[in-house]
Design a protein around this motif. Sequence first.
Motif, PDB file in Angstrom:
ATOM      1  N   UNK A 189     -17.699 -14.371  -3.218  1.00 43.69           N
ATOM      2  CA  UNK A 189     -18.838 -14.071  -4.084  1.00 43.69           C
ATOM      3  C   UNK A 189     -18.584 -14.436  -5.529  1.00 43.69           C
ATOM      4  N   UNK A 190     -17.405 -14.104  -6.047  1.00 38.68           N
ATOM      5  CA  UNK A 190     -17.088 -14.433  -7.433  1.00 38.68           C
ATOM      6  C   UNK A 190     -17.057 -15.929  -7.685  1.00 38.68           C
ATOM      7  N   UNK A 191     -16.555 -16.682  -6.706  1.00 37.70           N
ATOM      8  CA  UNK A 191     -16.511 -18.136  -6.851  1.00 37.70           C
ATOM      9  C   UNK A 191     -17.915 -18.722  -6.827  1.00 37.70           C
ATOM     10  N   UNK A 192     -18.771 -18.192  -5.959  1.00 41.62           N
ATOM     11  CA  UNK A 192     -20.153 -18.675  -5.926  1.00 41.62           C
ATOM     12  C   UNK A 192     -20.856 -18.401  -7.257  1.00 41.62           C
ATOM     13  N   UNK A 193     -20.596 -17.244  -7.849  1.00 40.63           N
ATOM     14  CA  UNK A 193     -21.232 -16.935  -9.130  1.00 40.63           C
ATOM     15  C   UNK A 193     -20.725 -17.863 -10.227  1.00 40.63           C
ATOM     16  N   UNK A 194     -19.453 -18.250 -10.149  1.00 41.71           N
ATOM     17  CA  UNK A 194     -18.916 -19.204 -11.127  1.00 41.71           C
ATOM     18  C   UNK A 194     -19.579 -20.571 -10.969  1.00 41.71           C
ATOM     19  N   UNK A 195     -19.855 -20.963  -9.724  1.00 40.50           N
ATOM     20  CA  UNK A 195     -20.598 -22.213  -9.504  1.00 40.50           C
ATOM     21  C   UNK A 195     -21.977 -22.112 -10.145  1.00 40.50           C
ATOM     22  N   UNK A 196     -22.623 -20.949  -9.976  1.00 36.66           N
ATOM     23  CA  UNK A 196     -23.942 -20.747 -10.573  1.00 36.66           C
ATOM     24  C   UNK A 196     -23.909 -20.846 -12.091  1.00 36.66           C
ATOM     25  N   UNK A 211     -22.849  -7.259  -8.112  1.00 34.12           N
ATOM     26  CA  UNK A 211     -22.434  -7.196  -6.708  1.00 34.12           C
ATOM     27  C   UNK A 211     -20.950  -7.510  -6.523  1.00 34.12           C
ATOM     28  N   UNK A 212     -20.222  -7.715  -7.614  1.00 32.59           N
ATOM     29  CA  UNK A 212     -18.821  -8.113  -7.521  1.00 32.59           C
ATOM     30  C   UNK A 212     -17.900  -6.903  -7.575  1.00 32.59           C
ATOM     31  N   UNK A 213     -16.714  -7.043  -7.005  1.00 32.59           N
ATOM     32  CA  UNK A 213     -15.722  -5.983  -7.120  1.00 32.59           C
ATOM     33  C   UNK A 213     -15.234  -5.913  -8.572  1.00 32.59           C
ATOM     34  N   UNK A 214     -14.605  -4.800  -8.932  1.00 36.06           N
ATOM     35  CA  UNK A 214     -14.284  -4.545 -10.343  1.00 36.06           C
ATOM     36  C   UNK A 214     -13.346  -5.587 -10.932  1.00 36.06           C
ATOM     37  N   UNK A 215     -12.347  -6.040 -10.167  1.00 40.44           N
ATOM     38  CA  UNK A 215     -11.405  -7.017 -10.705  1.00 40.44           C
ATOM     39  C   UNK A 215     -12.087  -8.357 -10.962  1.00 40.44           C
ATOM     40  N   UNK A 216     -12.904  -8.799 -10.007  1.00 44.93           N
ATOM     41  CA  UNK A 216     -13.634 -10.061 -10.196  1.00 44.93           C
ATOM     42  C   UNK A 216     -14.620  -9.926 -11.342  1.00 44.93           C
ATOM     43  N   UNK A 217     -15.218  -8.764 -11.466  1.00 45.75           N
ATOM     44  CA  UNK A 217     -16.179  -8.516 -12.538  1.00 45.75           C
ATOM     45  C   UNK A 217     -15.524  -8.671 -13.911  1.00 45.75           C
ATOM     46  N   UNK A 218     -14.330  -8.105 -14.080  1.00 45.16           N
ATOM     47  CA  UNK A 218     -13.619  -8.240 -15.358  1.00 45.16           C
ATOM     48  C   UNK A 218     -13.348  -9.713 -15.672  1.00 45.16           C
ATOM     49  N   UNK A 219     -12.947 -10.460 -14.656  1.00 45.04           N
ATOM     50  CA  UNK A 219     -12.665 -11.876 -14.859  1.00 45.04           C
ATOM     51  C   UNK A 219     -13.922 -12.636 -15.274  1.00 45.04           C
TER      52      UNK A 219
END
Length: 284
Positions: A151-158, A178-186
């Motif tokens: 999910x985090x990678x897809x959002x980065x593509x967006x 919709x991201x987990x906390x660690x991915x959200x911080x990144x």
Amino acid sequence: MMTKTLPGQPAGNGQGRIDARNLTVQYPSPHGPVKAVDSFNLMVEPGEFVCLLGPSGCGKSTILNVIAGFLRASSGSVQLDGEPIVGAGQERGVVFQRYVLFPWLNVLQNVEYGLKVRGVDKKTRQEKAREYLQLVGLAGFERKYPKQLSGGMQQRVGIARVLVNQPKVMLMDEPFGALDSQTRYMMQELTLQVSRKDGTTILFVTHDLDEALLLGDRICVITAYPGRVKEIITNPIAGPRTPDIVSRPEFVDTRRRIYEMLRDEIRLSFDQEAQKLGVQKMAG
């Protein structure tokens, strides 16, 4: 007239000032028109990062959709660099909470899609797409398809797909919810990085107080339905901000102040929902 962009030119060419004046949006209902947003006023300066913060259902996304050109205001006006917004345009890029990617295109094709539509030649658009994939940490994933990414990678593509068009304004509607906390911080750190790189004006919808204080140069607190400006607060911590600001006294004091504002609006929002459902407010 809406700002025009010639084929091959970047959508953003400086500026990016948003001016919403007495913005009101109402929807039809069986009981008559219902206001979602009422007399909303906000000026966002070029290159500024402003967060819209408020309880669920207060009209944050509605405001963003009007500025994006997806929705028409019932009254009032919204302008970009002095020109009325009358529809969607390349000078405004939108990042949604859901990862709105084309599943049949690979990562590189998704990112270069907007440039292809604008008539940019293949060599140039692929170079630009690779540049922004590098920026969001996805170099080497060009041939992968959305279903192969987290999910985090897809959002980065967006985000890369929006940035490659160099918009004047980036509109972000709870993109990390919709991201987990660690991915959200990144992703928060990435957003700060790209905003500094291109000087893009960013209007960011969130319901997370800490996220608003980390990202926003100003925080626009919105009332419970119908959405109005309750107060606009200038972040006391100048950028660039990093996650360790949570321990600073200015952060703690400002967070407490905003929380007290939000608490009243959230309580009102709960009461409104209860009334809709015909539930009596509990004592105390």
